[in-house]
Write a protein that holds these residues in place. Structure first.
Motif, PDB file in Angstrom:
ATOM      1  N   HIS A  62       0.786  -1.158   0.150  1.00 55.23           N
ATOM      2  CA  HIS A  62       0.072  -0.085  -0.063  1.00 55.23           C
ATOM      3  C   HIS A  62       0.986   1.411  -0.149  1.00 55.23           C
ATOM      4  O   HIS A  62       1.937   1.144   0.450  1.00 55.23           O
ATOM      5  N   ASP A 106       6.731   1.786   5.479  1.00 63.95           N
ATOM      6  CA  ASP A 106       5.423   1.037   5.503  1.00 63.95           C
ATOM      7  C   ASP A 106       4.466   0.912   4.404  1.00 63.95           C
ATOM      8  O   ASP A 106       3.863   2.182   4.012  1.00 63.95           O
ATOM      9  N   GLY A 107       4.444  -0.004   3.794  1.00 64.08           N
ATOM     10  CA  GLY A 107       3.738  -0.331   2.551  1.00 64.08           C
ATOM     11  C   GLY A 107       4.588   0.266   1.283  1.00 64.08           C
ATOM     12  O   GLY A 107       4.345  -0.353   0.164  1.00 64.08           O
ATOM     13  N   GLU A 148      -5.038   0.461   3.105  1.00 66.53           N
ATOM     14  CA  GLU A 148      -4.624  -0.379   3.903  1.00 66.53           C
ATOM     15  C   GLU A 148      -4.609  -0.062   5.517  1.00 66.53           C
ATOM     16  O   GLU A 148      -5.009  -0.731   6.429  1.00 66.53           O
ATOM     17  N   GLU A 149      -4.381   1.029   5.984  1.00 64.85           N
ATOM     18  CA  GLU A 149      -4.389   1.337   7.180  1.00 64.85           C
ATOM     19  C   GLU A 149      -5.503   1.962   7.771  1.00 64.85           C
ATOM     20  O   GLU A 149      -5.638   2.281   9.044  1.00 64.85           O
ATOM     21  N   HIS A 177       7.535  -6.359   2.963  1.00 72.44           N
ATOM     22  CA  HIS A 177       7.145  -5.231   3.885  1.00 72.44           C
ATOM     23  C   HIS A 177       8.332  -5.188   4.848  1.00 72.44           C
ATOM     24  O   HIS A 177       9.127  -6.100   5.220  1.00 72.44           O
ATOM     25  N   HIS A 231      -1.788  -7.103   7.554  1.00 75.01           N
ATOM     26  CA  HIS A 231      -1.402  -6.886   6.345  1.00 75.01           C
ATOM     27  C   HIS A 231      -2.469  -7.350   5.273  1.00 75.01           C
ATOM     28  O   HIS A 231      -3.144  -8.293   5.507  1.00 75.01           O
TER      29      HIS A 231
HETATM   30 ZN    ZN Z   1       2.038  -1.772   5.930  1.00 74.22          ZN
END
Ligand code: ZN
Length: 416
Positions: free
Chosen positions: A87, A98-99, A132-133, A196, A364
């Motif tokens: 993401h 992150d992502g 995603e978050e 990731h 995830h």
């Molecule tokens: Zn993530």
């Protein structure tokens, strides 16, 4: 292995640095929450990278981006595909990796396969999953692919800031009718792999370069409410009080022991405690404790819940208060495919990289994708284990190593 294809590390780093500037805030981190102006800017930047590389982007009804390369061998087009992605939305004031790492590394793998004209038996696709978050719903995009949303569900969805999903979605150009038609046919998928950052300290502590993810933790949650009696803080002796907060405190203090009884991988957290009547000179009558508990194994997750329930009842008895327990397992653990774990470990070994197996303590999109097709995840170390903050960081060599292990794994899965 003969001549080994590798990612273009300079291009990968340059892309991560460029994306890492979009949504940069004064507090030092990145804010690209879903359907915000900065999220749109990041997505437009991603579209440009795909166009520049001669790749085609399909946007599904909820904004998931599915990227293909022009087919080298036309008859492979309709075969079940190998998907890789992550993401590009972030938490407010989040980090750069992150992502973004998994999304851009997947794009880089597809670019390398395309520019080398490598003929594979199955198509490889690079994916960006929406939200995603969970600005609106935890793992929104992959949930839409795995099970889909009804119009009623979308209309009931509210954001963290209290705004309605449908307003943000339509303002960003989304079509609600299309948003209810996102579920994909599992027969179109051969496998999925996500790279990731670990977001924890395990790999760094072991001094290992690659994490082979065994599964994604299951999560349970809810609350425990203690009811005592409100009395005068000055005139009521300590003996014989019914102080709901003393009981709640005892429960929270017991969390490390309860988790230790279940063993490795068990975690328990209370993030919010509310106290009524909430006055400095009144003994607390009603205390509401949120509980989040996680474990990678379904049976152990249930055992952990039983430990919390047992402790809450025993503590209520001990302090002479009533307790009501509202806990349930909300997300089942997602074990990841053993065959893909073996491919990842073999790819790391072939490149001379040290690896170890570990579960993911964070959720995830891969946990949804695992319900559709064999799925794997690759972790790379997080410096100081930090994540969801401006200090989130991973060394460039670990970024390159992780992307190369992803490339090897994708080529193996797609059939060279
Ligand atoms: Zn993530």
């Amino acid at each position: 292995m003969g001549s080994v294809l590798s990612v273009n590390a300079q291009r990968l780093v340059a892309d991560l640095e460029a994306l890492g500037q979009i949504g940069r805030v004064a507090a030092g981190g990145l804010s690209r929450t879903s359907f915000s102006a900065t999220d749109t800017e990041a997505r437009n930047w991603y579209f440009e990278r795909c166009a520049e590389a001669g790749l085609t982007v399909v946007v599904d009804g909820l904004g998931n981006l599915i990227v293909s390369s022009p087919d080298v061998v036309p008859e492979t087009t309709d075969r079940p595909a190998v998907w890789s992605g992550s993401h590009i939305d972030t938490v407010p004031n989040g980090g750069q990796f992150d992502g973004a790492l998994g999304a851009i590394a997947a794009l880089e793998c597809l670019r390398r396969i395309h520019e080398e004209g490598i003929v594979l038996e199955r198509p490889v696709r690079s994916i960006v999953y929406t939200d995603e978050e969970g600005s609106y719903a935890h793992l929104l995009g992959s949930s839409a692919l795995a099970r889909g949303y009804s119009l009623a569900e979308l209309e009931a969805m509210n954001g963290r800031d209290g705004d309605r999903f449908v307003d943000a979605f339509t303002a960003a150009g989304g079509n609600l009718d299309a948003a209810t038609r996102t579920k994909i046919d599992p027969a179109t998928l051969h496998a999925t792999v996500e790279l990731h950052i670990e977001q924890g300290p395990t790999l760094e502590n072991l001094g290992h370069e690659i994490g082979v993810v065994t599964g994604i933790v299951g999560l349970g949650g809810g609350s425990v409410t203690f009811r005592g009696r409100a009395d005068h803080a000055g005139t009521t002796p300590m003996l014989g009080r019914k102080d709901a907060l003393v009981a709640a405190g005892a429960l929270v203090v017991a969390f490390p022991d309860l988790a230790a009884r279940i063993g490795d991988g068990a975690v328990i957290t209370s993030g919010v405690i509310s106290v009524e009547p909430g006055s400095a000179n009144v003994i607390p009558e009603l205390v509401h404790v949120t509980v989040d508990f996680r474990h990678p194994d379904a049976n152990q997750l249930a055992a952990l819940e039983a430990e919390i329930r047992g402790a809450a009842r025993a503590i209520a008895d001990q302090y002479g208060v009533d307790v009501s327990i509202d806990l349930e397992p909300s997300i089942p653990p997602a074990p990841l495919n053993q065959g893909i774990q073996d491919l990842i470990a073999a790819a790391a070994a072939a490149r001379g990289l040290s690896s170890s197996c570990l579960p993911s303590g964070a959720g995830h999109d891969s946990q949804n994708m695992a319900t559709l097709a064999p799925t794997g995840m690759i972790f790379v170390p997080s410096i100081d284990g930090r994540s969801h903050c401006p200090q989130e960081n991973t060394s460039w060599i670990d970024v390159e190593n992780g992307a190369n292990v992803l490339l090897d794994t994708l080529i193996q899965l797609a059939g060279s």
